[in-house]
Write a protein that holds these residues in place. Sequence first.
Motif, PDB file in Angstrom:
ATOM      1  N   SER A 112     -76.655  55.898  59.790  1.00 52.46           N
ATOM      2  CA  SER A 112     -75.727  56.613  60.246  1.00 52.46           C
ATOM      3  C   SER A 112     -75.188  56.018  61.752  1.00 52.46           C
ATOM      4  CB  SER A 112     -76.308  58.052  60.559  1.00 52.46           C
ATOM      5  OG  SER A 112     -75.153  58.901  61.324  1.00 52.46           O
ATOM      6  N   VAL A 132     -67.416  62.744  57.278  1.00 52.35           N
ATOM      7  CA  VAL A 132     -67.511  62.961  55.982  1.00 52.35           C
ATOM      8  C   VAL A 132     -68.651  61.960  55.169  1.00 52.35           C
ATOM      9  CG1 VAL A 132     -66.226  62.699  53.584  1.00 52.35           C
ATOM     10  CG2 VAL A 132     -65.385  64.116  55.612  1.00 52.35           C
ATOM     11  N   VAL A 133     -68.253  60.625  55.638  1.00 55.70           N
ATOM     12  CA  VAL A 133     -69.166  59.510  55.268  1.00 55.70           C
ATOM     13  C   VAL A 133     -70.559  59.516  55.774  1.00 55.70           C
ATOM     14  CG1 VAL A 133     -69.634  57.102  55.322  1.00 55.70           C
ATOM     15  CG2 VAL A 133     -67.317  57.832  54.955  1.00 55.70           C
ATOM     16  N   THR A 142     -72.029  62.660  56.370  1.00 47.54           N
ATOM     17  CA  THR A 142     -72.659  63.628  55.788  1.00 47.54           C
ATOM     18  C   THR A 142     -73.045  63.183  54.438  1.00 47.54           C
ATOM     19  OG1 THR A 142     -71.356  65.272  56.838  1.00 47.54           O
ATOM     20  CG2 THR A 142     -72.207  66.058  54.865  1.00 47.54           C
ATOM     21  N   VAL A 143     -72.349  62.428  53.577  1.00 49.10           N
ATOM     22  CA  VAL A 143     -72.771  61.888  52.440  1.00 49.10           C
ATOM     23  C   VAL A 143     -74.092  61.234  52.562  1.00 49.10           C
ATOM     24  CG1 VAL A 143     -72.259  60.385  50.507  1.00 49.10           C
ATOM     25  CG2 VAL A 143     -70.452  61.691  51.437  1.00 49.10           C
ATOM     26  N   VAL A 177     -76.931  63.834  52.813  1.00 52.16           N
ATOM     27  CA  VAL A 177     -77.038  64.497  51.565  1.00 52.16           C
ATOM     28  C   VAL A 177     -77.606  63.798  50.637  1.00 52.16           C
ATOM     29  CG1 VAL A 177     -75.997  65.759  49.749  1.00 52.16           C
ATOM     30  CG2 VAL A 177     -75.141  66.157  51.980  1.00 52.16           C
ATOM     31  N   ARG A 178     -77.327  62.484  50.417  1.00 51.92           N
ATOM     32  CA  ARG A 178     -78.103  61.551  49.314  1.00 51.92           C
ATOM     33  C   ARG A 178     -79.542  61.032  49.911  1.00 51.92           C
ATOM     34  NH1 ARG A 178     -74.989  58.662  45.827  1.00 51.92           N
ATOM     35  NH2 ARG A 178     -76.219  56.753  46.235  1.00 51.92           N
TER      36      ARG A 178
END
Length: 206
Positions: free
Chosen positions: A141, A185-186, A188-189, A192-193
Amino acid sequence: MTLLRPVVGIVGSTALYYLLRHLGVSVYAALVVGAVLSLVPACVALVRGSRPGGLEAFFTVLLFASFAISLVPGDERFLLAKDALVTGGVGAWFLASLRWADRPLAYQFARPMVEGRLGWPGDWEGLWQREAWWRRMWRTSSILWAVGTLVDAAARVVMAYTLPPDAVPGLNLALYVGTAVLLNVVTTVVYVRAGAVGRRRERTPA
């Protein structure tokens, strides 16, 4: 309230720039006055004893850095590009945290806001000590934020030195919003993944 003061400062300084330009003030003077105005909400809060934390502290530092850069002698194109030094510095800060800080910068900013809330687990320090995937996720991140803000800085320089001056402050504001939304957004993906948000991930056996 976390981001309200920095947002008011950034949006207010942009609006003031266009108002001053409409009244016939030069580009250089309008940019300097806008930089001063952007600090007003943060300064009022500090005088009242409020100390920003988390993401608000991050954006407050950006505003003060932008104001300091506006005091450096230069032409109007340099002033239009000053935000590039800020976002570029942020990108370097994210990269430096991977090498010299105890925790990556993305981890440090996110923890006060979401630890144990909004589907995030609690005990982040315990996860950091035990789980390799947790450490890897925050390092990934932070790299994404570093790359994104450095690209943002390059775009600001190009805009400042190639576009009509009056187009740049508005586009700078739009770029702040676009960069923040895209990176959120990126990342957060990524979260989540990795299984950090919204569902419980099985712990790695010790």
